[in-house]
Design a protein around this motif. Structure first.
Motif, mmCIF file in Angstrom:
data_model
loop_
_atom_site.group_PDB
_atom_site.id
_atom_site.type_symbol
_atom_site.label_atom_id
_atom_site.label_comp_id
_atom_site.label_asym_id
_atom_site.label_seq_id
_atom_site.Cartn_x
_atom_site.Cartn_y
_atom_site.Cartn_z
ATOM 1 N N PHE A 797 19.755 -13.006 3.248
ATOM 2 C CA PHE A 797 20.320 -13.094 1.859
ATOM 3 C C PHE A 797 20.092 -11.800 1.176
ATOM 4 O O PHE A 797 21.139 -11.381 0.519
ATOM 5 C CB PHE A 797 19.497 -14.273 1.079
ATOM 6 C CG PHE A 797 19.976 -14.401 -0.152
ATOM 7 C CD1 PHE A 797 21.318 -15.070 -0.474
ATOM 8 C CD2 PHE A 797 19.263 -14.068 -1.404
ATOM 9 C CE1 PHE A 797 21.815 -15.462 -1.832
ATOM 10 C CE2 PHE A 797 19.604 -14.315 -2.748
ATOM 11 C CZ PHE A 797 20.739 -15.044 -2.973
ATOM 12 N N ASP A 798 19.031 -11.033 1.279
ATOM 13 C CA ASP A 798 18.920 -9.777 0.783
ATOM 14 C C ASP A 798 20.087 -8.943 1.085
ATOM 15 O O ASP A 798 20.605 -8.173 0.247
ATOM 16 C CB ASP A 798 17.470 -9.146 1.188
ATOM 17 C CG ASP A 798 16.456 -9.968 0.846
ATOM 18 O OD1 ASP A 798 16.534 -10.675 -0.094
ATOM 19 O OD2 ASP A 798 15.191 -10.002 1.537
ATOM 20 N N ALA A 799 20.350 -9.097 2.344
ATOM 21 C CA ALA A 799 21.453 -8.001 2.994
ATOM 22 C C ALA A 799 22.641 -8.215 2.360
ATOM 23 O O ALA A 799 23.690 -7.542 2.066
ATOM 24 C CB ALA A 799 21.642 -7.960 4.602
ATOM 25 N N PHE A 803 25.033 -5.925 0.261
ATOM 26 C CA PHE A 803 26.475 -5.557 0.525
ATOM 27 C C PHE A 803 27.386 -5.759 -0.676
ATOM 28 O O PHE A 803 28.140 -4.794 -0.867
ATOM 29 C CB PHE A 803 26.866 -6.637 1.700
ATOM 30 C CG PHE A 803 28.381 -6.627 1.994
ATOM 31 C CD1 PHE A 803 28.854 -5.560 2.807
ATOM 32 C CD2 PHE A 803 29.107 -7.600 1.353
ATOM 33 C CE1 PHE A 803 30.280 -5.797 2.991
ATOM 34 C CE2 PHE A 803 30.717 -7.522 1.508
ATOM 35 C CZ PHE A 803 31.028 -6.660 2.509
ATOM 36 N N LEU A 804 27.210 -7.035 -1.410
ATOM 37 C CA LEU A 804 28.196 -7.150 -2.651
ATOM 38 C C LEU A 804 27.946 -6.139 -3.546
ATOM 39 O O LEU A 804 28.633 -5.642 -4.524
ATOM 40 C CB LEU A 804 27.631 -8.584 -3.242
ATOM 41 C CG LEU A 804 28.634 -9.758 -2.858
ATOM 42 C CD1 LEU A 804 28.483 -10.883 -3.543
ATOM 43 C CD2 LEU A 804 30.164 -9.271 -2.584
ATOM 44 N N LEU A 836 22.655 -9.339 11.624
ATOM 45 C CA LEU A 836 22.254 -10.185 10.425
ATOM 46 C C LEU A 836 23.683 -10.954 9.617
ATOM 47 O O LEU A 836 23.577 -12.108 9.294
ATOM 48 C CB LEU A 836 21.453 -9.656 9.254
ATOM 49 C CG LEU A 836 19.948 -9.390 9.709
ATOM 50 C CD1 LEU A 836 19.061 -8.757 8.665
ATOM 51 C CD2 LEU A 836 19.077 -10.818 10.033
ATOM 52 N N LEU A 837 24.339 -10.232 9.132
ATOM 53 C CA LEU A 837 25.555 -10.527 8.324
ATOM 54 C C LEU A 837 26.594 -11.198 9.156
ATOM 55 O O LEU A 837 27.652 -11.907 8.396
ATOM 56 C CB LEU A 837 26.028 -9.443 7.500
ATOM 57 C CG LEU A 837 24.818 -9.012 6.618
ATOM 58 C CD1 LEU A 837 25.558 -7.721 5.657
ATOM 59 C CD2 LEU A 837 24.467 -9.982 5.471
ATOM 60 N N ARG A 838 26.687 -11.070 10.520
ATOM 61 C CA ARG A 838 28.000 -11.394 11.254
ATOM 62 C C ARG A 838 28.320 -12.869 10.832
ATOM 63 O O ARG A 838 29.380 -13.359 10.488
ATOM 64 C CB ARG A 838 27.765 -11.061 12.507
ATOM 65 C CG ARG A 838 28.909 -11.656 13.389
ATOM 66 C CD ARG A 838 30.274 -10.249 12.812
ATOM 67 N NE ARG A 838 29.493 -9.079 13.379
ATOM 68 C CZ ARG A 838 30.487 -7.857 12.955
ATOM 69 N NH1 ARG A 838 31.644 -8.255 12.363
ATOM 70 N NH2 ARG A 838 29.932 -6.962 13.433
ATOM 71 N N ASP A 864 18.406 -0.669 5.285
ATOM 72 C CA ASP A 864 18.988 -0.894 3.696
ATOM 73 C C ASP A 864 19.946 -0.134 3.347
ATOM 74 O O ASP A 864 20.155 -0.072 2.096
ATOM 75 C CB ASP A 864 17.491 -0.879 3.105
ATOM 76 C CG ASP A 864 16.938 0.372 2.991
ATOM 77 O OD1 ASP A 864 17.609 1.318 3.975
ATOM 78 O OD2 ASP A 864 16.051 0.797 2.273
ATOM 79 N N ALA A 865 20.643 0.559 4.210
ATOM 80 C CA ALA A 865 21.832 1.555 3.621
ATOM 81 C C ALA A 865 23.071 0.837 3.710
ATOM 82 O O ALA A 865 23.384 -0.019 4.819
ATOM 83 C CB ALA A 865 21.801 2.651 4.526
ATOM 84 N N PHE A 866 23.915 0.708 2.625
ATOM 85 C CA PHE A 866 25.235 0.137 2.603
ATOM 86 C C PHE A 866 26.418 1.144 2.168
ATOM 87 O O PHE A 866 26.172 1.405 0.871
ATOM 88 C CB PHE A 866 25.289 -0.882 1.908
ATOM 89 C CG PHE A 866 24.343 -2.323 2.340
ATOM 90 C CD1 PHE A 866 25.025 -3.291 3.157
ATOM 91 C CD2 PHE A 866 23.067 -2.223 2.176
ATOM 92 C CE1 PHE A 866 24.363 -4.233 3.577
ATOM 93 C CE2 PHE A 866 22.412 -3.291 2.760
ATOM 94 C CZ PHE A 866 23.001 -4.414 3.476
ATOM 95 N N GLU A 867 26.996 1.693 3.014
ATOM 96 C CA GLU A 867 27.952 3.012 2.644
ATOM 97 C C GLU A 867 29.553 2.305 2.530
ATOM 98 O O GLU A 867 29.808 2.078 3.969
ATOM 99 C CB GLU A 867 27.777 4.137 3.640
ATOM 100 C CG GLU A 867 28.519 5.389 2.853
ATOM 101 C CD GLU A 867 28.563 6.589 4.025
ATOM 102 O OE1 GLU A 867 29.233 7.376 3.622
ATOM 103 O OE2 GLU A 867 27.772 6.479 4.713
ATOM 104 N N VAL A 868 29.938 2.371 1.472
ATOM 105 C CA VAL A 868 31.413 1.866 1.506
ATOM 106 C C VAL A 868 32.292 3.066 2.034
ATOM 107 O O VAL A 868 32.314 4.090 1.216
ATOM 108 C CB VAL A 868 31.860 1.648 0.252
ATOM 109 C CG1 VAL A 868 33.330 1.148 0.193
ATOM 110 C CG2 VAL A 868 31.064 0.158 -0.161
ATOM 111 N N VAL A 869 32.608 3.084 3.320
ATOM 112 C CA VAL A 869 33.367 4.190 3.798
ATOM 113 C C VAL A 869 34.979 4.436 3.439
ATOM 114 O O VAL A 869 35.552 5.243 3.721
ATOM 115 C CB VAL A 869 33.079 4.408 5.109
ATOM 116 C CG1 VAL A 869 31.703 4.838 5.510
ATOM 117 C CG2 VAL A 869 33.588 3.198 5.918
ATOM 118 N N ALA A 870 35.510 2.880 3.329
ATOM 119 C CA ALA A 870 36.923 2.860 2.837
ATOM 120 C C ALA A 870 37.167 1.523 2.122
ATOM 121 O O ALA A 870 36.756 0.629 2.337
ATOM 122 C CB ALA A 870 37.691 2.805 4.392
#
Length: 880
Positions: A797-799, A803-804, A836-838, A864-870
Motif C-alpha cells: 500500500f505504501d508503494a 507511485f500515485l 510488490l506493485l505488479r 522508495d524512489a519513483f521517477e517519472v521518466v516518460a
C-alpha cells in the motif's frame, strides 16, 4: 452481503442543524449515554468539571468540555460502562456578584424575609437608583432562581455540542445532596482534628468583604511608588525607610534590619519614632530583610503583607489595625495604652485627616501630610518625606475575582490543616498520572511552597452553611471555644433557621442560649467533593466503593492549585487515597492576538453563531485538534478545515456505499495491504486515546482518512469496484472499501458524532445490530483482518500511494490536473518495488488515467524512489 444505498435519495450536503436535532433526540430516546447502575463490566468514571454558571458562555467552554467528551465516547465504544455526570458549580462569590448585578440588589442579612418576592432583571433606569436591600433568605432565593436559568443555557450548549453526558447524573453544588455531603465532610474533619478556628490576620477582599484562601490569590503588576521616610531614634539619630504603602504608617509596630548590615547595627535593640504620629516602636534584627532592597531597613505594619504577619508573630509585636473590612481607615485614638504616641494631640489631628478614606485616598493624603516639616520625628525642620516618590511597577496580591488589592485583616476564620500534610500531599500527587506529565510539577511546586492552612470560611450568603452554633454566655459573649455541632441525621441544616440539639428557637442570641455560625464554606470546600457528590459517598457506600477513586479528572491548568489540590487533599484527609488515577489538563483559549479571553477585555467569542455557521462537528474538530496542556489561539480557519472534513466524510461515504458487488472475501493484495495499514492506524489511535492524547489520535486518523483512504485507495480501486469482468476483484474492492469505511467512521465517531452516526444509519446500523455508532464496538486490527484471504503486506500500500504521488507531481509539472488522461506513462522503480506493485498494476494504471504497463524496473534504484521518466498527456483530456 455488502451494503448498497441510492445516493440520489440522500441530500447533496450534510445539513448539520437537522442532524443535530435528530440525533440528540434519538440518543436521549435510546439512552445511548446512560450509565448502567447494574452493569457488571468495567466502569470508566469521569469527574466532570462543574462549570460556574454565573459567567457568560464562550468558546473556552466548548474547548475543554469537548475534549472530555472524546474520552467518554471512546471508552463507551471500548465496552466500558461510562459514568459521565454533569454538575453545576452554582454557589459562591461569582454567583452572588451576578445576582447583585442582574437584579440590582444588596443583601442585608438581618432584614425580614419577604415571602413570594420576585424581581425582574434591572433596567438602566433602575440601576440609577440605590440597590434594593433584601434579606438573606430572599437573596438566596434570587440566586437559586437565576442559576436555574443559567444552567438551562449551559445545558442547551452541551447538548448542541453532543456531550455524551448522562443527564440522569446531573447535580449542583448547592443541591440538598451536595450540602449534606459538604457538611458531613466538615463534621468528619472536625472529629479527626483536621479543622480549627482562630482569630488571626487573614487575606481579605475589601469589596466582597470576605476572607479568601491562598490558592485564590494572584499577583498583578501594579504601578506604585517608593516613598522615602525619615524615622527618628529615641536618644538621637535617624534613618530612612522606603515603602510603597505610606498609608500604613499609623499601623507601624516595628522596624526590621538585617543583623549583618553595618549601617544599622547601632540602632538594633533601640526604639524608633515614626514620623507624623511619633509612636515608639522596637527595632529588631531579622535575616529575612534584604539588605540591598530599598534602604535595607523597613517598617513592620499590621499588616502590609505576609512577612509583616510573620514578624508580628515572631516578635510578639502590638496589633494596631487601621484598615477596616470595607477597605477604609477606621477610627483609633492615639495616647491610649494600645496606641502610644509621644504627641497624642498631633497624632490624632493627623489621623483625623485619614479616617473613613479608602486606601488610595488615605495614601494620597498621607503623602501630603508627610511633606510638612511639622511631621518630622526628629525635631528637625525638614519634612520626613525626604524625596519625591519614585515610580515603580511591582506585583500586588489580588483575589482572583477581585478588583482591589487584598489586605490582611484580623478576623475569626475556620481553617483545614494543610501545612502538616504537605509531604503526604506531594506523595499523593505523584500517585496520580498527569497528562501532560509536566503538569505534575505545577502541583508539586504549589504544594511545597504553601505557607498558610486552607481558610474555608467566607463572610457571604449563597453557599453551604457551617452545621454549627456557639453557646452564648450569661454576659452575652459568644463562646467560640465550645462549638455546638449538628446531628448528622439532620443534615443538611441551616443554623440561621434551625436550633442546635438541646436548644429551642427562642434561645437564639440570648444569654445562656446559642448563636448561629453565620459564615458559609469557601466554594472550593464543596467543589473539592465532586467525586464524592457524584458517586454518593456515605449516602450510597456500595456505589462509591465501585466508582471511587475515579478514572480521570479533566480540568484547566490555572486551577491545579485550587480544584485539583483541594480534591486531592479531601480524598487524603477523608479516605487516605487519591480521588482519581489520571488528570487531563487543558490549556486556555486565546484570542487571535494570543491574549487570554476575558469579558473585561471585550475579546470573548461566543459559540452559538459558530455552531450555526459551521455545525457542531466542525466546532468540535477545532477543540480536539488542540493538545492537552497547550494554550490555543482561536482560529476560524480551523473550523473551516473541520467543516471540510465533515463534508468529505459525507461524500466519501455516499460514494463507497453506492458501490454494489457480490459477497466475497478480500482477495486482492492491494485491498489487504490497505486494511493492514488501516489496522496499524487503529492500533496507534487506540493507544494514544488510552493515554488521553485525543489530539494525537485525531491527527493519525485524519491523516489516514485523507492520504490513505479518500485521496489514494478510493481512487485506486474505483474502476475495479465497478468492473463487469472481474467479479472476485470487484467483490474484494467493495468489501475492503466498506470494511475500511466502517472502521474509519468509528475512529472518527468520538470527534464527529453527528455526521458519523448519520452515515452509520444508512446501512451499518442494520448490518451490525448497533443502531447508533456510539454503541458499536471500537475497531481492532483483528476485526480488519477477518475475511482477508491473501497475505497482507503494508509496504504494498505504501508503494502504491508513493507511485500515485509521483504521477500527480508529474501531471502538475506538465500543467495538467490530476484527473487528466495520459497516452503514455513510464515510472522507474527498483526491481523489488516493481515486484510488490505488479499484482496491483491495473489499479495503478486506472488511477493514473492510462492504459498498459507503467512500471520500468531499474537496477540500483532505491526502493522508495519513483521517477517519472516518460509522460504524454492525452490529446482529448476527459476529467475524472
Amino acid at each position: 452481503m455488502p451494503i448498497t444505498i441510492d445516493p440520489e435519495a440522500l441530500g447533496a450536503h450534510f445539513e448539520s442543524k437537522q442532524a443535530e436535532e435528530k440525533w440528540d433526540r434519538l440518543w436521549q430516546q435510546w439512552e445511548i449515554h446512560r450509565f448502567d447502575e447494574d452493569g457488571r463490566g468495567p466502569a470508566y468514571v469521569i469527574d466532570t468539571p462543574p462549570p460556574t454558571v454565573s459567567g457568560s458562555l464562550h468558546v473556552g467552554h466548548v474547548f475543554s468540555y469537548t475534549q472530555t467528551d472524546v474520552l467518554a465516547r471512546h471508552q463507551r465504544m471500548r465496552g466500558r460502562n461510562v459514568f459521565y455526570p454533569m454538575g453545576w458549580d452554582d454557589n459562591g462569590l461569582p454567583t452572588e456578584r451576578r445576582v447583585q448585578n442582574y437584579f440590582h440588589v444588596k443583601c442585608e442579612p438581618h432584614l425580614a424575609y419577604e415571602p413570594g418576592l420576585t424581581l425582574p432583571m434591572a433596567d438602566d433606569a433602575l440601576r440609577k437608583q440605590p440597590a434594593r436591600r433584601v434579606s438573606r433568605a430572599n437573596f438566596i432565593e434570587l440566586c437559586l432562581a437565576l442559576t436555574v436559568e443559567d444552567e438551562k443555557a449551559f445545558k442547551a450548549l452541551w447538548q448542541r455540542l453532543a456531550l455524551s453526558v448522562d443527564w440522569a447524573l446531573e447535580y449542583s453544588t448547592i443541591s440538598e445532596q451536595a450540602r449534606r455531603l459538604a457538611q458531613w465532610s466538615f463534621l468528619d474533619l472536625f472529629r479527626k482534628g483536621q479543622v480549627y478556628q482562630v482569630e488571626a490576620p487573614t487575606l481579605w477582599d475589601v469589596d466582597f468583604r470576605t476572607a479568601v484562601a491562598q490558592a485564590e490569590v494572584e499577583d498583578r503588576v501594579q504601578r506604585g511608588a517608593f516613598h522615602h521616610l525619615r524615622f527618628g531614634v529615641e536618644g538621637g539619630g535617624s534613618f530612612v525607610i522606603a515603602t510603597t504603602r505610606p498609608e500604613l504608617l499609623p499601623a507601624c509596630v516595628g522596624v526590621a534590619a538585617h543583623p549583618e548590615d553595618e549601617r544599622y547595627r547601632g540602632v538594633l535593640g533601640r526604639r524608633a519614632l515614626t514620623p507624623l504620629f511619633r509612636v515608639p516602636v522596637p527595632i529588631f534584627a531579622s535575616p529575612s530583610v534584604e539588605k540591598d532592597k530599598g534602604t535595607g531597613i523597613l517598617m513592620v505594619c499590621t499588616f502590609g503583607d505576609a512577612t509583616d504577619v510573620q514578624w508580628w508573630r515572631e516578635e510578639r509585636l502590638a496589633l494596631r489595625q487601621v484598615i477596616g473590612r470595607d477597605g477604609r481607615l477606621v477610627p483609633v485614638e492615639f495616647g491610649s495604652p494600645t496606641w502610644p504616641s509621644q504627641d497624642p494631640k498631633a497624632a490624632n489631628a493627623a489621623y483625623a485627616e485619614l479616617v473613613g478614606k479608602t486606601v488610595r485616598e488615605a495614601q494620597k493624603r498621607m503623602v501630603e501630610l508627610l511633606r510638612e516639616p511639622k511631621a518630622s520625628a526628629t525635631g528637625e525642620a525638614a519634612p520626613p518625606l525626604v524625596s519625591e516618590p519614585q515610580p515603580v511597577e511591582h506585583p500586588v496580591k489580588f483575589y482572583e475575582k477581585g478588583d482591589r488589592p487584598l489586605e490582611f485583616i484580623t478576623t475569626r476564620q475556620w481553617f483545614v490543616r494543610i501545612l502538616e500534610h504537605k509531604q503526604a500531599l506531594v506523595e499523593a500527587g505523584e500517585k496520580v498520572q498527569w497528562h501532560p506529565d509536566f503538569m505534575r510539577l505545577r502541583f508539586r511546586n504549589w504544594t511545597e511552597n504553601l505557607n498558610l492552612d486552607w481558610c474555608i470560611s467566607r463572610q457571604r450568603y449563597f453557599g453551604v452553611p457551617f452545621p454549627m452554633w456557639y453557646p452564648v454566655r450569661g454576659d452575652g459573649a459568644t463562646d467560640f471555644e465550645h462549638p455546638l455541632l449538628a446531628d448528622e441525621k439532620t443534615l443538611p441544616i441551616d443554623p440561621m433557621t434551625a436550633a442546635p440539639p438541646g436548644y429551642e428557637e427562642g434561645q437564639r442570641d440570648q444569654p445562656g442560649g446559642f448563636r448561629a455560625e453565620e459564615d458559609v464554606y469557601d466554594t472550593w470546600f464543596t467543589s473539592s467533593l465532586t467525586p464524592q457528590i457524584a458517586t454518593g459517598w456515605f449516602t450510597n457506600p456500595e456505589r462509591h466503593r465501585r466508582l471511587f477513586p475515579m478514572d480521570v479528572r479533566p480540568q484547566s491548568h490555572e486551577i491545579i492549585r485550587t480544584w485539583a489540590f483541594y480534591t486531592i487533599a479531601k480524598a487524603l484527609l477523608h479516605e487516605r487515597t487519591i480521588p482519581w488515577r489520571h488528570v487531563a489538563i487543558s490549556g486556555w483559549v486565546l484570542d487571535p492576538d494570543r491574549k487570554k479571553m476575558s469579558k473585561s477585555k471585550g475579546n470573548v467569542i461566543t459559540p452559538m453563531h459558530l455552531l450555526d455557521q459551521y455545525g457542531s462537528d466542525a466546532v468540535r474538530y477545532w477543540s480536539l485538534a488542540a493538545r492537552l496542556g497547550t494554550d490555543t489561539a482561536f482560529d476560524e480557519k480551523v473550523l473551516k478545515v473541520g467543516r471540510r472534513l465533515v463534508m468529505k466524510v459525507w461524500n466519501a461515504s455516499k460514494y463507497v456505499l453506492a458501490q454494489s458487488a457480490p459477497d466475497g472475501p478480500v482477495s486482492h493484495a492491494l485491498d489487504a495491504a490497505f486494511l493492514a495499514r488501516l489496522g496499524e492506524t487503529v492500533a496507534r489511535a487506540t493507544a494514544l486515546l488510552e493515554e488521553l492524547d485525543y489530539a494525537g489520535a485525531l491527527d493519525a486518523v485524519e491523516r489516514f482518512f485523507w492520504s490513505g483512504f479518500t485521496d489514494n485507495y478510493v481512487e485506486m480501486v474505483k474502476a475495479r469496484a465497478r468492473s463487469e469482468t472481474d467479479a472476485a476483484g470487484r467483490a474484494s474492492a467493495v468489501a475492503a472499501l466498506q470494511t475500511g469505511l466502517s472502521a474509519l467512521l468509528r475512529l472518527l465517531a468520538p470527534y464527529l458524532p453527528y455526521v458519523t452516526d448519520e452515515v452509520w444509519s444508512w446501512g451499518f446500523a442494520a448490518a451490525s445490530g448497533a443502531r447508533s455508532i456510539h454503541r458499536a464496538p471500537w475497531p481492532s486490527e483483528a476485526e480488519l483482518a477477518k475475511g482477508v484471504s491473501v497475505p497482507a503486506s503494508g509496504p504494498v500500500f505504501d508503494a502504491a500511494c508513493a507511485f500515485l504521488e509521483a504521477v500527480r507531481r508529474a501531471k502538475s509539472a506538465a500543467g495538467a490536473s490530476v484527473g487528466r488522461h495520459l497516452d503514455r506513462l513510464r515510472v522507474a522503480v527498483s526491481p523489488r518495488t516493481a515486484a510488490l506493485l505488479r499484482p496491483s498494476l491495473g489499479d495503478l494504471a486506472s488511477a493514473a488515467r492510462v492504459e498498459g504497463d507503467v512500471l520500468e524496473p531499474r537496477e540500483g534504484a532505491a526502493d522508495d524512489a519513483f521517477e517519472v521518466v516518460a509522460i504524454e498527456l492525452a490529446t482529448v483530456a476527459p476529467e475524472a
